[in-house]
Design a protein around this motif. Sequence first.
Motif, mmCIF file in Angstrom:
data_model
loop_
_atom_site.group_PDB
_atom_site.id
_atom_site.type_symbol
_atom_site.label_atom_id
_atom_site.label_comp_id
_atom_site.label_asym_id
_atom_site.label_seq_id
_atom_site.Cartn_x
_atom_site.Cartn_y
_atom_site.Cartn_z
ATOM 1 N N TRP A 122 -1.548 -5.383 4.503
ATOM 2 C CA TRP A 122 -0.323 -4.613 3.789
ATOM 3 C C TRP A 122 -0.566 -4.889 2.345
ATOM 4 C CZ3 TRP A 122 1.693 0.052 4.002
ATOM 5 C CH2 TRP A 122 2.701 0.269 3.343
ATOM 6 N N GLY A 123 -1.826 -4.841 1.855
ATOM 7 C CA GLY A 123 -2.025 -4.822 0.194
ATOM 8 C C GLY A 123 -2.070 -6.414 -0.272
ATOM 9 N N PHE A 177 9.613 1.832 1.738
ATOM 10 C CA PHE A 177 10.787 2.493 1.809
ATOM 11 C C PHE A 177 10.875 3.546 0.867
ATOM 12 C CE2 PHE A 177 14.864 2.706 -0.470
ATOM 13 C CZ PHE A 177 15.738 2.781 0.743
ATOM 14 N N SER A 178 11.772 4.699 1.474
ATOM 15 C CA SER A 178 11.855 5.641 0.721
ATOM 16 C C SER A 178 13.280 5.954 0.700
ATOM 17 C CB SER A 178 11.088 6.980 1.204
ATOM 18 O OG SER A 178 11.453 8.026 0.440
ATOM 19 N N LEU A 223 0.728 -1.198 0.020
ATOM 20 C CA LEU A 223 -0.025 -0.097 -0.098
ATOM 21 C C LEU A 223 0.777 1.157 0.133
ATOM 22 C CD1 LEU A 223 -2.678 -0.948 2.707
ATOM 23 C CD2 LEU A 223 -2.916 -1.240 0.174
ATOM 24 N N ARG A 224 0.161 2.296 -0.356
ATOM 25 C CA ARG A 224 0.921 3.606 -0.258
ATOM 26 C C ARG A 224 1.163 4.007 1.059
ATOM 27 N NH1 ARG A 224 1.567 6.515 -4.968
ATOM 28 N NH2 ARG A 224 1.590 8.479 -3.929
ATOM 29 N N SER A 225 -0.023 3.827 2.053
ATOM 30 C CA SER A 225 0.003 4.095 3.477
ATOM 31 C C SER A 225 -1.002 3.176 4.143
ATOM 32 C CB SER A 225 -0.035 5.605 3.634
ATOM 33 O OG SER A 225 -1.359 6.096 3.139
ATOM 34 N N PRO A 268 6.890 -2.946 4.847
ATOM 35 C CA PRO A 268 6.270 -1.811 5.670
ATOM 36 C C PRO A 268 7.120 -1.027 6.603
ATOM 37 C CG PRO A 268 4.753 -3.937 5.897
ATOM 38 C CD PRO A 268 6.185 -4.255 5.372
ATOM 39 N N PHE A 269 7.391 0.113 6.477
ATOM 40 C CA PHE A 269 8.256 1.136 7.317
ATOM 41 C C PHE A 269 7.216 1.762 8.243
ATOM 42 C CE2 PHE A 269 11.484 -0.321 4.752
ATOM 43 C CZ PHE A 269 12.711 0.545 4.954
#
Length: 453
Positions: free
Chosen positions: A331-332, A356-357, A318-320, A390-391
């Motif tokens: 989580w998607g 992650f970014s 997911l995006r968030s 997921p972060f």
Amino acid sequence: MGTSANSLIAQLPPAAQRLVLACSGGMDSAVLLHLAQQTGWPVQVVHIHHGLQPQADAWAAHVKKLAKNAQLPCHVLTIQPNPDEGGLEAGARKARYAALKAFLEPGDCLLTAHHADDQVETLCLRILRGTGPMGLVGIRHCQPFGAGYLLRPLLDVPYQALRQYAQCHQLSWMDDPSNQDTSFERNYLRHQVMPLLKARWPSMQQTMGRLARLTEETEGIFSELLSDRIGQHRLADAPLLAVNTLIQESRAMRFAIVREWLAELGWRPPSRRQLDQGLDDLLFADDDRQPVLKWADGQLARFNGALYRLPNPLPAGLRSAVIRRGETCSWGQVGTVHWVSTALPEQGDLLEMRPFSPGDRVYLPQRPPQAAKELLRQARVPPWWRSQLPFITNSASEVVAIAGVAPSAAFEFIPNADPALGDWRYFHGSVTVSPRPAVAPRYCDVPVGRRKK
């Protein structure tokens, strides 16, 4: 095999509990529906709506009518073929089988109406395209599929015998007009070539069918031998292949081992041309490279001295998302995250999750802030898995955890365990985030605590 309910029942796998009939609405699937109805078994009718022809809605309506007349439940599954996956026809096939796999429950037996003429056409096309020996198996009679099985009970029955059965029982069906378009290879073969071959060799259908069965028997013997050989190259703690031992095999044996290894998941291997170059890139690349071989059914990747089987495409997160203390959050397509209620008391009862970014830093208990990229490297998490994790961030947008990696005492990450996803979630090692060793993630079936020296 024959056109009778008893013949169909005799072919069912011993563990079968329910029949799922893939019905296009054509003559052959109408015959199969009529036979399945007579077995007395529970039957579900499934129609795939491709949306590729103007008649698509009419086909779906016709199948619903057939099922209603037979007093059988009917499900119409709408798909969107991706033409980028080997062309529109290949994309439609992949999407169709993915939808059917997702529909099956444990003990289901999916029935399709492939017949003897289909088998001959498939063998001829494969020969003309330059198939390898195992391609001469043609269409398989029965095989594991998703949570159940895939059975073609009419595979030895000629088209004309099915048509006579349909006419005798006054069955209703629809003819696909695209089957007359000889711009398609199979239609050209069916209408222009096969009549000439059958006129010269009247028994070719029987002999080609025998060729397919004998090749399938031979393949079964090779599969047993190759399974033992694969065992010599598996890592002791994961279903991965060790690069350093595989490269010691002859080139032909390496190809055979990898093809059989992919077949364990029901995947069709890449073409010989793709495998010829791609496997060399994977096995002989420098340690700092991470080559990937992609094809329609999957991907092969190398990381940390091992080969991985990955789905194509990878599941998406997911995006968030918001997660609360003590709760489990999806989580998607990737999996679920559970926040252990006794961990991270200073963070409050509400956190957010995101992917992650680049540039992320992680604020772990009893440790100075650390670059997320370095933390994942220490954990020996493969690159494709890093982007799925997921972060966890707090109200100050600080990353306080990476679910499934650290701190493992705080968050439990359970990924989708679908066998079709292959080895995508496996990794070696874990990260020590406090004076005591980290607890292994529940999904990780490999030893933890080993650090790269």
